[in-house]
Motif scaffolding. Structure first.
Motif, PDB file in Angstrom:
ATOM      1  N   UNK A   1       0.819  -1.202   0.000  1.00 39.02           N
ATOM      2  CA  UNK A   1       0.000   0.000   0.000  1.00 39.02           C
ATOM      3  C   UNK A   1       0.855   1.256   0.000  1.00 39.02           C
ATOM      4  N   UNK A   2       1.924   1.258   0.803  1.00 34.72           N
ATOM      5  CA  UNK A   2       2.816   2.415   0.857  1.00 34.72           C
ATOM      6  C   UNK A   2       3.507   2.640  -0.484  1.00 34.72           C
ATOM      7  N   UNK A   3       3.917   1.551  -1.130  1.00 37.90           N
ATOM      8  CA  UNK A   3       4.632   1.667  -2.401  1.00 37.90           C
ATOM      9  C   UNK A   3       3.773   2.327  -3.472  1.00 37.90           C
TER      10      UNK A   3
ATOM     11  N   UNK B   1      10.734   5.666  -4.813  1.00 37.64           N
ATOM     12  CA  UNK B   1      10.841   4.212  -4.927  1.00 37.64           C
ATOM     13  C   UNK B   1      12.282   3.778  -5.194  1.00 37.64           C
ATOM     14  N   UNK B   2      12.963   4.512  -6.067  1.00 29.88           N
ATOM     15  CA  UNK B   2      14.360   4.187  -6.370  1.00 29.88           C
ATOM     16  C   UNK B   2      15.257   4.415  -5.151  1.00 29.88           C
ATOM     17  N   UNK B   3      14.946   5.429  -4.356  1.00 26.27           N
ATOM     18  CA  UNK B   3      15.714   5.681  -3.137  1.00 26.27           C
ATOM     19  C   UNK B   3      15.507   4.563  -2.121  1.00 26.27           C
ATOM     20  N   UNK B   4      14.301   4.002  -2.078  1.00 24.84           N
ATOM     21  CA  UNK B   4      14.029   2.895  -1.164  1.00 24.84           C
ATOM     22  C   UNK B   4      14.877   1.677  -1.504  1.00 24.84           C
ATOM     23  N   UNK B   5      15.155   1.492  -2.785  1.00 22.12           N
ATOM     24  CA  UNK B   5      15.918   0.319  -3.219  1.00 22.12           C
ATOM     25  C   UNK B   5      17.379   0.371  -2.807  1.00 22.12           C
ATOM     26  N   UNK B   6      17.893   1.560  -2.477  1.00 20.72           N
ATOM     27  CA  UNK B   6      19.310   1.677  -2.106  1.00 20.72           C
ATOM     28  C   UNK B   6      19.499   1.933  -0.612  1.00 20.72           C
ATOM     29  N   UNK B   7      18.423   1.794   0.177  1.00 21.17           N
ATOM     30  CA  UNK B   7      18.550   1.968   1.627  1.00 21.17           C
ATOM     31  C   UNK B   7      19.390   0.861   2.228  1.00 21.17           C
TER      32      UNK B   7
ATOM     33  N   UNK C   1       9.762  -6.915  -2.576  1.00 19.62           N
ATOM     34  CA  UNK C   1       9.141  -7.048  -3.895  1.00 19.62           C
ATOM     35  C   UNK C   1       8.257  -5.854  -4.246  1.00 19.62           C
ATOM     36  N   UNK C   2       7.641  -5.236  -3.241  1.00 21.51           N
ATOM     37  CA  UNK C   2       6.694  -4.155  -3.501  1.00 21.51           C
ATOM     38  C   UNK C   2       7.342  -2.966  -4.192  1.00 21.51           C
ATOM     39  N   UNK C   3       8.643  -2.757  -3.982  1.00 23.71           N
ATOM     40  CA  UNK C   3       9.321  -1.603  -4.564  1.00 23.71           C
ATOM     41  C   UNK C   3       9.676  -1.815  -6.036  1.00 23.71           C
ATOM     42  N   UNK C   4       9.642  -3.045  -6.499  1.00 22.06           N
ATOM     43  CA  UNK C   4      10.017  -3.332  -7.890  1.00 22.06           C
ATOM     44  C   UNK C   4       8.933  -4.089  -8.649  1.00 22.06           C
TER      45      UNK C   4
ATOM     46  N   UNK D   1       3.006  -4.379 -10.502  1.00 26.96           N
ATOM     47  CA  UNK D   1       1.813  -3.652 -10.072  1.00 26.96           C
ATOM     48  C   UNK D   1       2.148  -2.247  -9.592  1.00 26.96           C
ATOM     49  N   UNK D   2       3.381  -2.057  -9.111  1.00 24.52           N
ATOM     50  CA  UNK D   2       3.787  -0.731  -8.633  1.00 24.52           C
ATOM     51  C   UNK D   2       4.232   0.164  -9.776  1.00 24.52           C
TER      52      UNK D   2
END
Length: 279
Positions: free
Chosen positions: A9-11, A19-25, A33-36, A39-40
């Motif tokens: 839901x947050x994604x 979203x891209x910043x979340x992937x490098x945290x 999976x929700x970040x990539x 459906x997102x």
């Protein structure tokens, strides 16, 4: 944070940059999976590039088996414009700067000619007279009116003001999109002009504001009026032309007095860039 409906839901409420910043945290976040997920990223691809352009891009790169995240990155890098039903039939140029992209096209006739009948008022004639001070050759080609004594001479007296004259006119359709700014951008009400300067002298072609038929308009990509969220705020209509939130687009239709350009081909060679202010 465990995987589950909460993250999904947050994604959905995050913009592409977030979203891209979340992937490098961290590695843990990178594996979420929700970040990539398709459906997102698919709704983001459609919101920015339109379904027609996304489908076309995937067909052209079908051998690469791209994810929707990869599709978004590739199309963003290529600065692909969203699909518009009112886009001109001849592309003029494009630009991408500080989270805002713009694509200009021209509505060209089949014979390439630009001459049209234009209603010229006193202000328009006065402005054009100033522009023609250092362009005698161009000024002698297209005149604002004919005097009775000499039909081949240019006349700017009261008898010609408010008369129709044959002038070279080019219709531009400029797609403007907020591609990467979370806050709302504002396009102020302004005269649109085309830089036509050379090494020897400065020159520009201005929009036609004297003829009601050629007054600039703003619409959606399909040609319908802008929704209330994109229109100028109440009380500020004189300052703003329209507003764009993240991934919103608008089409600015403007008619330019293409002085010295009897054909669209000549206009394409003479025009350098379009001047447009975005706040």
């Amino acid at each position: 944070i465990p995987h589950g409906p909460v993250l999904e839901t947050l994604a959905r409420y995050l913009d592409p940059t977030s979203l891209c910043k979340c992937l490098i945290v961290s590695k843990y976040w990178n594996a979420i999976h929700s970040f990539t997920s398709e459906d997102t990223w698919y709704p983001l691809c459609v919101a920015r590039f339109s379904q027609e352009k996304v489908t076309s891009w995937m067909l052209q790169h079908s051998s690469q088996a791209l994810s929707k995240l990869q599709v978004y990155k590739q199309m963003s890098k290529a600065n692909i414009a969203p699909y518009s039903t009112i886009e001109g039939n001849l592309k003029v140029g494009e630009a991408k700067m500080n989270g805002v992209s713009a694509w200009a096209s021209m509505v060209a006739r089949s014979n390439g000619e630009t001459l049209r009948s234009v209603l010229c008022d006193a202000k328009f004639i006065q402005n054009m007279s100033k522009k023609k001070t250092n362009a005698a050759a161009t000024a002698s080609t297209y005149t604002f009116g004919k005097s009775k004594d000499n039909p081949n001479s240019t006349s700017t007296n009261k008898n010609t003001m408010g008369h129709f004259s044959s002038l070279p006119v080019v219709e531009l359709r400029i797609i403007i999109q907020n591609t990467n700014i979370n806050s709302t951008i504002v396009v102020p009400d302004q005269p649109i002009s085309i830089d036509a300067s050379t090494r020897r002298r400065e020159d520009e072609m201005v929009e036609i504001s004297s003829d009601p038929r050629f007054i600039k308009t703003v619409s959606t990509l399909s040609g319908s009026p802008l929704p209330p969220s994109n229109q100028a705020q109440n009380g500020r209509q004189l300052e703003q032309m329209f507003r764009l939130r993240l991934l919103d687009s608008a089409v600015l239709q403007v008619h330019i007095h293409a002085r010295g350009c009897s054909t669209t081909q000549k206009f394409g060679k003479k025009a350098n860039f379009t001047k447009l202010l975005v706040k």
